[in-house]
Write a protein that holds these residues in place. Sequence first.
Motif, mmCIF file in Angstrom:
data_model
loop_
_atom_site.group_PDB
_atom_site.id
_atom_site.type_symbol
_atom_site.label_atom_id
_atom_site.label_comp_id
_atom_site.label_asym_id
_atom_site.label_seq_id
_atom_site.Cartn_x
_atom_site.Cartn_y
_atom_site.Cartn_z
ATOM 1 N N VAL A 28 0.857 -1.186 0.000
ATOM 2 C CA VAL A 28 0.000 0.000 0.000
ATOM 3 C C VAL A 28 0.893 1.237 0.000
ATOM 4 O O VAL A 28 1.797 1.359 0.839
ATOM 5 C CB VAL A 28 -0.935 0.025 1.224
ATOM 6 N N TRP A 29 0.641 2.120 -0.943
ATOM 7 C CA TRP A 29 1.348 3.402 -1.012
ATOM 8 C C TRP A 29 0.374 4.519 -0.651
ATOM 9 O O TRP A 29 -0.681 4.644 -1.283
ATOM 10 C CB TRP A 29 1.881 3.653 -2.423
ATOM 11 N N VAL A 48 5.141 6.178 -8.718
ATOM 12 C CA VAL A 48 4.393 5.180 -7.949
ATOM 13 C C VAL A 48 3.012 4.979 -8.549
ATOM 14 O O VAL A 48 2.525 3.844 -8.681
ATOM 15 C CB VAL A 48 4.297 5.609 -6.469
ATOM 16 N N LEU A 49 2.349 6.079 -8.929
ATOM 17 C CA LEU A 49 1.013 5.991 -9.503
ATOM 18 C C LEU A 49 1.014 5.125 -10.763
ATOM 19 O O LEU A 49 0.066 4.374 -11.025
ATOM 20 C CB LEU A 49 0.494 7.399 -9.817
ATOM 21 N N GLN A 50 2.084 5.190 -11.534
ATOM 22 C CA GLN A 50 2.159 4.437 -12.780
ATOM 23 C C GLN A 50 2.387 2.946 -12.566
ATOM 24 O O GLN A 50 2.353 2.178 -13.530
ATOM 25 C CB GLN A 50 3.253 5.032 -13.675
ATOM 26 N N THR A 51 2.601 2.534 -11.321
ATOM 27 C CA THR A 51 2.744 1.109 -11.014
ATOM 28 C C THR A 51 1.477 0.512 -10.421
ATOM 29 O O THR A 51 1.436 -0.686 -10.116
ATOM 30 C CB THR A 51 3.901 0.877 -10.012
ATOM 31 N N ALA A 52 0.444 1.304 -10.258
ATOM 32 C CA ALA A 52 -0.731 0.897 -9.488
ATOM 33 C C ALA A 52 -1.560 -0.176 -10.181
ATOM 34 O O ALA A 52 -1.785 -0.129 -11.397
ATOM 35 C CB ALA A 52 -1.612 2.110 -9.208
ATOM 36 N N ASP A 53 -2.015 -1.149 -9.391
ATOM 37 C CA ASP A 53 -3.063 -2.070 -9.814
ATOM 38 C C ASP A 53 -4.433 -1.536 -9.415
ATOM 39 O O ASP A 53 -5.425 -1.754 -10.114
ATOM 40 C CB ASP A 53 -2.856 -3.444 -9.160
ATOM 41 N N LYS A 110 -4.305 10.731 -2.187
ATOM 42 C CA LYS A 110 -4.963 11.726 -1.337
ATOM 43 C C LYS A 110 -4.649 13.136 -1.816
ATOM 44 O O LYS A 110 -3.530 13.422 -2.237
ATOM 45 C CB LYS A 110 -4.468 11.584 0.108
ATOM 46 N N GLY A 111 -5.634 14.018 -1.708
ATOM 47 C CA GLY A 111 -5.375 15.415 -1.983
ATOM 48 C C GLY A 111 -4.388 15.984 -0.979
ATOM 49 O O GLY A 111 -4.410 15.629 0.197
ATOM 50 N N GLY A 112 -3.496 16.856 -1.451
ATOM 51 C CA GLY A 112 -2.505 17.459 -0.547
ATOM 52 C C GLY A 112 -1.468 16.466 -0.102
ATOM 53 O O GLY A 112 -0.859 15.765 -0.910
ATOM 54 N N ASP A 113 -1.258 16.372 1.205
ATOM 55 C CA ASP A 113 -0.276 15.473 1.808
ATOM 56 C C ASP A 113 -1.003 14.451 2.676
ATOM 57 O O ASP A 113 -1.946 14.805 3.395
ATOM 58 C CB ASP A 113 0.711 16.274 2.660
ATOM 59 N N PRO A 114 -0.586 13.183 2.632
ATOM 60 C CA PRO A 114 -1.309 12.157 3.392
ATOM 61 C C PRO A 114 -1.342 12.374 4.898
ATOM 62 O O PRO A 114 -2.266 11.908 5.564
ATOM 63 C CB PRO A 114 -0.534 10.867 3.060
ATOM 64 N N PHE A 115 -0.331 13.071 5.425
ATOM 65 C CA PHE A 115 -0.214 13.226 6.871
ATOM 66 C C PHE A 115 -0.636 14.603 7.373
ATOM 67 O O PHE A 115 -0.409 14.935 8.534
ATOM 68 C CB PHE A 115 1.220 12.932 7.315
ATOM 69 N N ILE A 116 -1.230 15.432 6.508
ATOM 70 C CA ILE A 116 -1.775 16.724 6.937
ATOM 71 C C ILE A 116 -3.294 16.648 6.811
ATOM 72 O O ILE A 116 -3.866 16.858 5.742
ATOM 73 C CB ILE A 116 -1.233 17.900 6.096
ATOM 74 N N PHE A 117 -3.964 16.293 7.893
ATOM 75 C CA PHE A 117 -5.415 16.160 7.943
ATOM 76 C C PHE A 117 -5.948 15.262 6.819
ATOM 77 O O PHE A 117 -7.017 15.509 6.272
ATOM 78 C CB PHE A 117 -6.097 17.535 7.908
ATOM 79 N N LYS A 135 4.024 2.316 2.454
ATOM 80 C CA LYS A 135 5.016 3.356 2.204
ATOM 81 C C LYS A 135 4.312 4.673 1.916
ATOM 82 O O LYS A 135 3.182 4.683 1.436
ATOM 83 C CB LYS A 135 5.916 2.960 1.036
ATOM 84 N N VAL A 136 5.004 5.772 2.195
ATOM 85 C CA VAL A 136 4.387 7.093 2.107
ATOM 86 C C VAL A 136 5.152 7.978 1.136
ATOM 87 O O VAL A 136 6.384 8.051 1.188
ATOM 88 C CB VAL A 136 4.331 7.766 3.496
#
Length: 282
Positions: A28-29, A48-53, A110-117, A135-136
Motif C-alpha cells: 500500500v502506497w 508510484v502511480l504508474q505502477t498501481a493495480d 490523497k489530496g494534498g499530503d497524506p499526513f496533513i489532515f 510506504k508514504v
Amino acid sequence: MSQDEPKAKETKRLVVIGGRGDRAAGTVWLVGAGPGDPELLTVKALKVLQTADVVVHDGLVSDEILDLAPSRARRISVAKRKSRHSYAQDDINRMLVAFAHDGLTVVRLKGGDPFIFGRGGEELEACREAGVACKVVPGVTSALAAAAGAGAPLTHRGSAQAVTFVTGHASTGQVPDLDWDSLAKANQTVVIYMGVSTAAGISARLIDAGRAASTPALIVENASRADERRIVTTLSGLPEAAAEVAGPALLIVGEAMALAQAGTAELVSHVEARGRERGAKS
C-alpha cells in the motif's frame, strides 16, 4: 482509460472476500496528489502511480492526475464531503489491506499530503496491524499552494515567526477545542483546514483570546486550480467572507497575510502577463 468503480456495495463485498493466499503480499502506497494542479504532483508520486493495480482516491483528486495511472488500474472513489461519506474510514482501511493481501499494488491517492489532515496515519496503522507493507509519498499540502498563489508567505521575518496548521472542524461539527490562547499570540500564522462552516466561531475564539480583530486574514478557495479564488479580509471579517465560499477552502490568519493578493487565479495570471508585456516594451 480506466473506469471508476460503479457501486460502493460491490466493492465492499469484494473486500470482505479478498485475501488470496497464492500470491505474494502486495504494498500500500499512501501518496499525496498535491492541492489540485497536476504540475504540483511530485516525480515520485507519478512514478508510484504508474505502477498501481488499484487506485483508491479522494474526491478532490483531479481527473488529470487520475489519468496518469495505468489504464488497467482499477479506480475506486472514496470521496468524503461534509455529512456525506461514500465509505467509512474503517471500510477504507479494510479495503486497502484486503487488496494488498491479494498481492496488488495499492495507491491510496490523497489530496494534498497524506499526513496533513488526510487520515494517512490511521491507514498506516491499519496496514501495520495487518502486516501489510505501507510506504508514504509526501505531497504539496494546500496551505503551501494557497500562500504561494496569493504571494503571502506563511513565515516572514518580523511578522510571522511561526506557522501552525489546525483543523476548524471537530468530529461533532462544532469549533474544535484548541489552545486558543496560544493561537491568539501575535506574529504567527494560523492555517485553518476545514474551517469555512465554523468561521464565525473561529473568529470569535481568536478575538476573545486576545488576537486583534484587525489581524489580516485570507481565504483561498480551490487552491492551485484554474478556478482558484482569494478573499483578503481581517479576522473580524472572516465570517462574512467565508459565507461567500462554496468550494473547499483554507482560512489563513496572521500579520503576513497583509501581503496577500486578492482575486482569482485567472485575474492574477492576466495581471502578471500584462506586467511582462509592459516590461518587454520598456
